[in-house]
Design an enzyme around this catalytic site. Structure first.
Site, short mmCIF file in Angstrom:
data_model
loop_
_atom_site.label_atom_id
_atom_site.label_comp_id
_atom_site.label_asym_id
_atom_site.label_seq_id
_atom_site.Cartn_x
_atom_site.Cartn_y
_atom_site.Cartn_z
N ASP A 395 -0.85 -11.26 2.98
CA ASP A 395 0.44 -11.96 3.17
C ASP A 395 0.71 -12.30 4.64
O ASP A 395 1.25 -13.37 4.93
CB ASP A 395 1.61 -11.10 2.67
CG ASP A 395 1.55 -10.85 1.18
OD1 ASP A 395 0.84 -11.63 0.50
OD2 ASP A 395 2.17 -9.89 0.71
P1 NAP Z 1 -1.13 -7.38 1.57
O1 NAP Z 1 -0.57 -8.74 1.65
O2 NAP Z 1 -0.50 -6.42 0.64
O3 NAP Z 1 -2.67 -7.55 1.20
C1 NAP Z 1 -3.54 -6.47 1.21
C2 NAP Z 1 -4.86 -6.95 0.68
O4 NAP Z 1 -5.78 -5.87 0.82
C3 NAP Z 1 -4.82 -7.31 -0.79
O5 NAP Z 1 -4.84 -8.70 -0.98
C4 NAP Z 1 -6.07 -6.62 -1.38
O6 NAP Z 1 -6.91 -7.59 -1.99
C5 NAP Z 1 -6.75 -6.02 -0.16
N1 NAP Z 1 -7.29 -4.69 -0.44
C6 NAP Z 1 -6.72 -3.67 -1.11
N2 NAP Z 1 -7.55 -2.62 -1.16
C7 NAP Z 1 -8.68 -2.99 -0.50
C8 NAP Z 1 -9.90 -2.33 -0.22
N3 NAP Z 1 -10.16 -1.08 -0.61
N4 NAP Z 1 -10.84 -3.01 0.48
C9 NAP Z 1 -10.62 -4.29 0.88
N5 NAP Z 1 -9.48 -4.95 0.64
C10 NAP Z 1 -8.51 -4.30 -0.04
O7 NAP Z 1 -1.19 -6.66 2.99
P2 NAP Z 1 -0.72 -7.12 4.41
O8 NAP Z 1 -1.31 -8.44 4.79
O9 NAP Z 1 -0.96 -5.92 5.29
O10 NAP Z 1 0.82 -7.40 4.24
C11 NAP Z 1 1.76 -6.36 4.03
C12 NAP Z 1 2.74 -6.72 2.95
O11 NAP Z 1 3.61 -5.61 2.74
C13 NAP Z 1 3.61 -7.90 3.31
O12 NAP Z 1 3.90 -8.66 2.16
C14 NAP Z 1 4.86 -7.22 3.82
O13 NAP Z 1 6.02 -8.04 3.72
C15 NAP Z 1 4.95 -6.04 2.87
N6 NAP Z 1 5.81 -5.03 3.45
C16 NAP Z 1 5.39 -4.31 4.52
C17 NAP Z 1 6.27 -3.43 5.13
C18 NAP Z 1 5.89 -2.68 6.37
O14 NAP Z 1 6.76 -2.05 6.95
N7 NAP Z 1 4.63 -2.71 6.79
C19 NAP Z 1 7.55 -3.24 4.63
C20 NAP Z 1 7.94 -3.99 3.51
C21 NAP Z 1 7.05 -4.86 2.93
P3 NAP Z 1 -7.98 -7.15 -3.12
O15 NAP Z 1 -7.21 -6.47 -4.17
O16 NAP Z 1 -8.59 -8.43 -3.54
O17 NAP Z 1 -8.97 -6.25 -2.42
#
Ligand code: NAP
Length: 468
Positions: A395
């Site tokens: 994301d």
């Molecule tokens: P993300 O959008 O959740 O994407 C994580 C990706 O990691 C997934 O597409 C998944 O794809 C891949 N993945 C999962 N396990 C894996 C593994 N073992 N090996 C390789 N790939 C793996 O993560 P992000 O880009 O870090 O974004 C964070 C999200 O969390 C945002 O939408 C944000 O708004 C939300 N959020 C974060 C917080 C915060 O404080 N950090 C708070 C509220 C919301 P596959 O399944 O295809 O592997």
């Protein structure tokens, strides 16, 4: 027992403790000082506890000692056993227990202070009822958040027709019950308030998707802080007032900052039922049904690209934490640097599942802090970058946030990785990330996908760079 100290000595100790808490929080704002900040805050908390125990109001230590023993065993065991990726639900659980404790103290004080009508000062009564209301909401809401993150409850928003009206009416009724309980000093109404607030906490969090739980937990954390501060007024305990207010303020600020980093208002998080079920199925079919193609790359080809690059930016995300690949990533970066490649890490403020998630993870692998760049500092670097290596992030790299006004992510500040000459995405499939939204980056001409568990993929890259 006669350990009792004078109130002046205790208040002085509370002042020292509060300064420790404030310095501790301040130091938590940078990875370089966070560890010592934590220790300073813990010392402050220990001083507050010890001097509270030495106050003349304590008549028996046995129950307190039993509580401290049970709490210490549970706290130490869970902190040691919890996986980094499960940290948000542990925070939810501990936060909920804090809110519950504040509500229980308020209930106990209500029972103790109301043997005869007119006994209680209005300000104490107000503080008790506020603490009971907010503490109970925080307790049950946090338990639901824990259940969603631990997958004991469905992560999707659980909604029913007229839910917001029901919630609004219930909250208004609870305020009425609180006023009535205060005016009549009737314990039955106080119990109704507690139970109603527990129900409200459940109904408040159920319609919020698992994706938004970190924001909700931060908000409930602020609630717990306010409930604790309010309890401090009831018990006339300065340390509790200051500590609770600090938690309330920092929880509120964190909630605002997270919302800002996702370009979402608090109302949208609480009432928007964001995070519909993630689309599944054909990997090359986007969420709107359009068929798109993507390019795969082997670890060997990717390693050649990295080894002969001048500038590489590593973008860690939630998948890196799941795979626990931080040590391998460090090894890869070291190898590349030894070959003269300039390696930087791009840290998005909401990458992962909690604020600071990526910093903690990379610090664990001793990645030097100067290599970590915040979003504003790294974005201008991407047009000069040869390879952006996205490891388990999704994301936070989605260009739709910049380009597609129809996208739910539109307006969220992102890492502009697509401006790099080459983008390689390490993930296991074409599944979407947390927000359940397809990522157009994966289908772009300069992007290649390296499928597999992030740890295994990075291990392969390390081996292939050594051979390159
Ligand atoms: P993300 O959008 O959740 O994407 C994580 C990706 O990691 C997934 O597409 C998944 O794809 C891949 N993945 C999962 N396990 C894996 C593994 N073992 N090996 C390789 N790939 C793996 O993560 P992000 O880009 O870090 O974004 C964070 C999200 O969390 C945002 O939408 C944000 O708004 C939300 N959020 C974060 C917080 C915060 O404080 N950090 C708070 C509220 C919301 P596959 O399944 O295809 O592997």
């Amino acid at each position: 027992m006669t350990f009792a100290l004078s109130q002046t000595t205790i208040n002085f100790a509370y002042l020292v403790a509060s300064v420790g808490l404030i310095i501790g929080i301040k130091r938590l704002s940078s990875p370089a000082t966070a560890r010592s900040g934590n220790v300073i805050a813990a010392i402050g908390m220990a001083i507050a506890i010890v001097f509270t125990l030495l106050s003349p109001q304590i008549d028996s230590y046995w129950l307190i000692a039993a509580g401290v023993a049970v709490g210490t065993v549970i706290g130490v065991a869970s902190a040691r056993m919890v996986k980094m990726t499960a940290m948000p639900q542990m925070v939810a659980l501990f936060n909920g227990v804090g809110g519950g404790a504040a509500a229980l103290i308020a209930a106990a004080e209500f029972h103790r202070l109301t043997p005869a009508l007119g006994h209680v000062l209005p300000e104490h009564m107000g503080a008790m009822l506020f603490s009971a209301l907010i503490g109970s909401i925080s307790f049950s809401g946090s338990l639901v958040a824990f259940g969603k993150l631990q997958e004991l409850l469905p992560g999707r928003p659980i909604v029913f027709a007229g839910q917001q009206i029901v919630n609004g009416l219930l909250f208004a009724a609870l305020v009425g019950v609180g006023i009535f309980a205060g005016a009549t000093e009737n314990g039955v109404w106080a119990v109704v308030l507690l139970l109603g607030a527990l129900l409200f906490g459940v109904l408040l969090v159920l319609p919020i998707g698992g994706a938004d739980m970190p924001v909700v937990i931060s908000l409930l954390n602020a609630f717990t802080g306010l409930a604790a501060a309010s309890t401090g007024f009831i018990l006339e305990n300065t340390a509790l007032i200051i500590g609770g207010t600090l938690v309330g303020a920092s929880g509120t600020l964190l909630t605002i900052l997270m919302g800002r980093a996702m370009n979402r208002s608090l109302a949208n998080v609480l009432f928007g039922a964001f995070g519909a079920p993630a689309p599944t199925g054909d990997a090359a079919v986007s969420t709107n049904g359009e068929v798109k193609s993507y390019r795969e790359v082997s670890a060997e080809d990717c390693a050649v690209m990295l080894a002969y690059a001048s500038r590489v930016v590593i973008v860690p995300g939630y998948g890196l934490a799941v795979a626990q690949a931080q040590h391998n990533v460090r090894e890869l970066a070291d190898l590349l640097e030894r070959r003269g490649v300039d390696v930087k890490y791009a840290i998005h403020p909401v990458a992962g599942r909690m604020p600071g998630h990526m910093n903690v993870l990379l610090a664990e692998a001793n990645v030097p802090y100067p290599q970590l760049y915040d979003m504003e500092d790294i974005n201008p670097e991407f047009p000069r970058t040869d390879v952006a290596l996205i490891i388990g992030a999704n994301d936070v790299t989605n260009p739709a946030a910049r380009e597609d006004p129809e996208s739910p992510l539109y307006g969220m500040p992102i890492l502009n990785v697509d401006a790099s000459a080459n983008v390689v995405v390490l993930k296991r499939s074409m599944s979407p990330g947390f927000a359940g939204i397809d990522n157009d980056l994966f289908y772009r001409a300069n992007t290649a996908m390296l499928f597999g568990d992030a740890k295994a993929s990075v291990e392969n890259l390390v081996a292939a760079v050594k051979a390159a």
